[in-house]
Design an enzyme around this catalytic site. Structure first.
Site, PDB file in Angstrom:
ATOM      1  N   HIS A  49      -6.723  -5.446  -1.618  1.00  0.00           N
ATOM      2  CA  HIS A  49      -5.674  -4.458  -1.412  1.00  0.00           C
ATOM      3  C   HIS A  49      -4.632  -5.079  -0.495  1.00  0.00           C
ATOM      4  O   HIS A  49      -4.921  -5.397   0.655  1.00  0.00           O
ATOM      5  CB  HIS A  49      -6.255  -3.192  -0.779  1.00  0.00           C
TER       6      HIS A  49
ATOM      7  N   ASP B 266      -8.291  -2.371  -7.494  1.00  0.00           N
ATOM      8  CA  ASP B 266      -7.831  -2.181  -6.120  1.00  0.00           C
ATOM      9  C   ASP B 266      -8.963  -1.664  -5.242  1.00  0.00           C
ATOM     10  O   ASP B 266      -9.553  -0.606  -5.498  1.00  0.00           O
ATOM     11  CB  ASP B 266      -6.669  -1.190  -6.113  1.00  0.00           C
TER      12      ASP B 266
ATOM     13  N   SER C 233       0.833  -1.196   0.000  1.00  0.00           N
ATOM     14  CA  SER C 233       0.000   0.000   0.000  1.00  0.00           C
ATOM     15  C   SER C 233       0.874   1.255   0.000  1.00  0.00           C
ATOM     16  O   SER C 233       1.703   1.418  -0.898  1.00  0.00           O
ATOM     17  CB  SER C 233      -0.957  -0.040   1.198  1.00  0.00           C
TER      18      SER C 233
END
Length: 424
Positions: A368, A300, A204
């Protein structure tokens, strides 16, 4: 093989053929999230940690005590830190440095809030963290890196380890770049300078950081060390939201401006683009000198919820059902995600994919971060391609002749461990 979370697709590196289909994904709760806070990112991470392996290894926190004198401090001025589990056996001289994710703060209000959390102060760090997925110490869960030196660097600056500024009025220290430098210096002193192999990774906001700092990481080592980088869910796109606006660009502009990140972004980008544009990895990855592997989904979940269909861009809540479960998306919404967002992502990595030293694996999960999760990193029902599971695919795709490399026996993880005289 079917995965119980989603159907997977592999985007062929030369043709970018879409081999999969839109699949049912996670069932999100009906909460709203605003991209200016850490709430959405924390939600995703909490979901991830709920899917850890059984009896994971917990690794203690190490604060970097010399960092304060160098100005390398969290938002509130507290010391930065990391979690290190030593390698052994054949992995004793190999290192993975994994950069923690957790969103960004782009204005005084969100940064002041952030410093009251573990995303802005080491006073709130967990004293121990579970090491799962790519950080697991179990051979059956992480057969390629279980015995490496494995590090997780904590994230407490709110700008993907790039800022270097301060706001004295609000007692805010924007010192992400100095935290990065202090952490690397400390790890080098603890044996990383002698590494035979070194991998910089992140998830991330940490995945973005691994892209932004990839060439810096290479520069820490001599030519004798094999150095590569890996970004999981780090391809945050400069995309239009459902109302035609630029939600994420506006946020990134605030991050870069407030925290003084521009001077620390890759010069291969800032020499021709503005600093905000150079916080987007699509403008960075093709010019990296160090081999990079991208792991991302074409859909995502964080970007769909927090940058594409935010409350401000979707005031009537038309996208709420689609956000909770992609099976609820209307044909027009699926078209927006596929023909718009997905295609933009694929186009952004075409040039990147032409380099023989790079690799990528893109799937159709509504997810994610996948390398930190045991079920998507290495599990009995992990998705396969050419009889190889996810983490093997990651290290096998050398020279971008993916379909050839995966059918050759005994070349497991060759993407990373090619001969010293190869092009990487």
């Amino acid at each position: 093989m079917k995965n119980n979370i989603c159907d997977w697709v592999f985007i062929l590196l030369l043709g970018f053929n879409f081999l999969g289909k839109w699949a049912n994904g996670y069932e999100f709760v009906g909460a709203e999230f605003h991209p200016d806070s850490t709430q959405m990112m924390s939600f995703v991470e909490n979901y991830t940690t709920s899917l850890q392996s059984a009896n994971p290894l917990y690794v203690g926190l190490t604060l970097i005590h010399g960092a304060g004198s160098k100005g390398a401090v969290c938002l509130d001025g507290s010391l930065p830190g990391y979690h290190l589990h030593r390698g052994f056996g054949s992995g004793a001289n190999s290192w993975i440095v994994h950069l923690e994710g957790g969103g960004w703060c782009n204005n005084i209000r969100t940064c002041v809030y952030r410093k009251t959390t573990r995303r802005g102060s080491s006073n709130y760090f967990e004293k121990q963290l579970a090491f799962t997925g790519i950080l697991s110490n179990k051979a059956e869960e992480n057969p390629d890196f279980f015995n490496w030196n494995r590090v997780k660097v904590r994230y407490c600056d709110g700008a993907s380890f790039t800022g270097d500024s301060e706001d004295k009025v609000h007692n805010l220290q924007f010192r992400g770049q100095k935290i990065w430098e202090a952490a690397m210096e400390d790890l080098m002193s603890k044996g990383m300078r002698n590494a035979i192999k070194a991998l910089l990774s992140g998830c991330s906001a940490g995945g973005l950081a691994s892209i932004l700092h990839c060439d810096e990481f290479r520069g820490l080592f001599t030519i004798r060390t094999k150095v590569k980088c890996f970004a999981d869910a780090g391809m945050f796109m400069d995309a239009r939201d459902v109302a035609g606006g630029h939600t994420l660009r506006n946020m990134y502009h605030g991050v870069v401006t407030l925290q003084g990140s521009g001077k620390n972004l890759p010069r291969t980008c800032t020499n021709h683009l503005d600093p905000t544009s150079c916080f987007f990895p699509q403008n960075i990855v093709s010019n990296l000198r160090t081999p990079m592997f991208l792991l991302n989904t074409a859909y995502d979940s964080w970007q769909i919820i927090a940058s594409l269909a935010t409350p401000s861009s979707d005031p009537h809540g038309t996208w709420k059902a689609c956000q909770r479960n992609p099976a609820n998306c209307s044909p027009s919404q699926i078209n927006f995600l596929q023909a718009g967002f997905r295609n933009q992502m694929l186009n952004s990595v075409k040039r990147f994919s032409m380099s023989k030293q790079n690799g990528l694996f893109i799937n159709s999960c509504f997810a994610h971060c996948q390398s930190e999760r045991q079920d998507t990193w290495f599990a009995d029902n992990s998705p396969t391609l050419g009889n190889k599971i996810h983490d093997q695919i990651l290290w096998d795709s050398v020279l971008f002749n993916f379909m050839n490399s995966i059918i050759r026996k005994n070349l497991t993880f060759f993407w990373y461990f090619e001969e010293l005289n190869s092009t990487a």
